[in-house]
Design an enzyme around this catalytic site. Structure first.
Site, mmCIF file in Angstrom:
data_model
loop_
_atom_site.group_PDB
_atom_site.id
_atom_site.type_symbol
_atom_site.label_atom_id
_atom_site.label_comp_id
_atom_site.label_asym_id
_atom_site.label_seq_id
_atom_site.Cartn_x
_atom_site.Cartn_y
_atom_site.Cartn_z
ATOM 1 N N SER A 58 0.841 -1.192 0.000
ATOM 2 C CA SER A 58 0.000 0.000 0.000
ATOM 3 C C SER A 58 0.884 1.254 0.000
ATOM 4 O O SER A 58 1.844 1.338 -0.754
ATOM 5 C CB SER A 58 -0.957 -0.054 1.197
ATOM 6 N N ASP A 111 -5.112 -2.510 -3.639
ATOM 7 C CA ASP A 111 -4.318 -2.361 -2.429
ATOM 8 C C ASP A 111 -4.227 -3.693 -1.682
ATOM 9 O O ASP A 111 -5.241 -4.279 -1.310
ATOM 10 C CB ASP A 111 -4.982 -1.306 -1.532
#
Length: 283
Positions: free
Chosen positions: A43, A203
Site C-alpha cells: 500500500s 491495495d
C-alpha cells in the site's frame, strides 16, 4: 559489528500515515547500521520502501507537502482531469506525486541495483468486477482490523482476495516502477483498479499489513502505521508502531502540516526506539 542491525525491513500500509515511517527510518539510519538485504512494502508503504532504498525520504516528504499545498479538497472537481490513465482525480494526484518522487534515472537505478525489494499487490476475487469486489474486500478488511486487531489479516483472504509479491527491482529495470507503486495503493472504490500484467490490481494492505519477503530470514523490523492489539511475538521480529495516533489521515491530500507533524512524530518515536536499542538487540 554486522554491517546492518536488521536483515529485513517491512513497510506496512496506511496511506499518508506512512509519512511516519519516513521520519522514523531517517533518524534510525543516522544512528545504527541499516543496510537490510530484503525490503518489502505494501500500500502506501511501497512509497516509503522506495524512499528508503533510494535515500530520498526527505525528498518524498517535501514533494508530498508541496503537492498538498495546491489542493483544498480531496476530490478537486473544479479542476480539469483529462482521464489519460482512466483514474479518478484523487488517483491522478497520487500518481503525479509518485512521479515527482521517483521518475528519474537516478531513482530508477538505485532501486534496480539496490537490495531485494518486493511490493505486495492485491488481486480481487473477480477480474470482471474488480472495483465492486475490491470494495467488498475493503469492508472485510475494516471488520477484520476492528475485531482481530492483528496486522496479518485473515477474512479478506478467506473471501478470495490474493496477494502477489512483485519484484520492484525488475519493475525499475523495465521502466514500470511508478506503475507498481501506484498499483500497490489502489483503494477501491475510491480508486479505479489498474491492470498489472494484464490483471486488475488493488491495495494489498487488505491481504497483509506486514508482508514478509521471499527468503524470509534474520532479524526483521516491521514498521506499522497504527496500533494493533494483537501483535505476534516471534523471535527475531520487532514490530514498531507510532506512539500515538498519527496526525495524517489515510487519504487526505489537503493538509501539508499533517505531513510535517506525522514525519516529526516518526523522528520522535525513532529516538525513543534508539534509547531502548540494547533491549531490542537481545531479542
Amino acid at each position: 559489528m554486522s554491517d546492518t542491525f536488521f536483515d529485513q525491513i517491512v513497510f506496512s500500509g496506511g496511506g499518508t500515515r506512512c509519512m511516519w515511517q519516513g521520519g522514523f527510518v531517517d533518524v534510525l539510519r543516522q544512528e545504527i547500521p541499516l543496510s537490510p538485504e530484503r525490503v518489502t512494502g505494501v500500500s502506501g508503504g511501497a512509497c516509503s520502501a522506495c524512499g528508503f532504498v533510494t535515500h530520498r525520504g526527505r525528498h518524498v516528504r517535501d514533494i508530498f507537502i508541496e503537492s498538498f499545498q495546491k489542493h483544498d479538497r480531496n476530490i478537486p472537481l473544479h479542476e480539469p482531469f483529462d482521464g489519460k490513465y482512466g483514474y479518478t482525480p484523487h488517483q491522478q494526484i497520487y500518481r503525479e506525486v509518485i512521479k515527482a518522487c521517483f521518475d528519474d534515472p537516478e531513482a530508477t537505478d538505485d532501486i534496480a541495483k539496490g537490495p531485494q525489494l518486493e511490493i505486495l499487490i492485491g488481486r480481487p476475487p473477480d477480474d470482471q468486477w474488480a472495483k465492486l469486489t475490491g470494495a467488498a474486500m475493503t469492508l472485510l478488511y475494516e471488520a477484520d482490523t476492528a475485531v482481530r486487531s492483528n496486522p496479518h489479516l485473515r477474512w479478506p483472504k478467506a473471501a478470495g482476495l490474493k496477494g502477489e509479491m512483485i519484484d520492484a527491482r525488475a519493475a525499475a529495470r523495465d521502466g514500470r516502477i511508478i506503475d507498481l507503486i501506484c498499483a500497490a495503493a489502489t483503494i477501491p472504490p475510491a480508486f479505479e483498479p489498474p491492470l498489472w500484467n494484464g490483471e486488475p490490481a488493488i491495495d494489498a494492505g487488505m491481504v497483509d499489513q506486514a508482508p514478509f519477503p521471499t527468503g524470509d530470514s534474520g532479524r526483521t523490523l516491521v514498521l506499522l502505521t497504527k496500533a494493533f492489539n494483537d501483535i505476534p511475538e516471534v523471535d527475531g521480529r520487532v514490530y514498531v508502531a507510532p506512539s500515538e495516533e498519527v496526525p495524517a489521515d489515510k487519504i487526505d491530500f489537503t493538509d501539508p502540516q499533517k505531513m510535517r507533524d506525522t514525519w516529526a512524530l516518526g523522528e520522535e518515536d525513532a529516538r525513543s526506539f534508539l534509547r531502548d536499542i540494547g533491549n531490542i538487540a537481545r531479542k
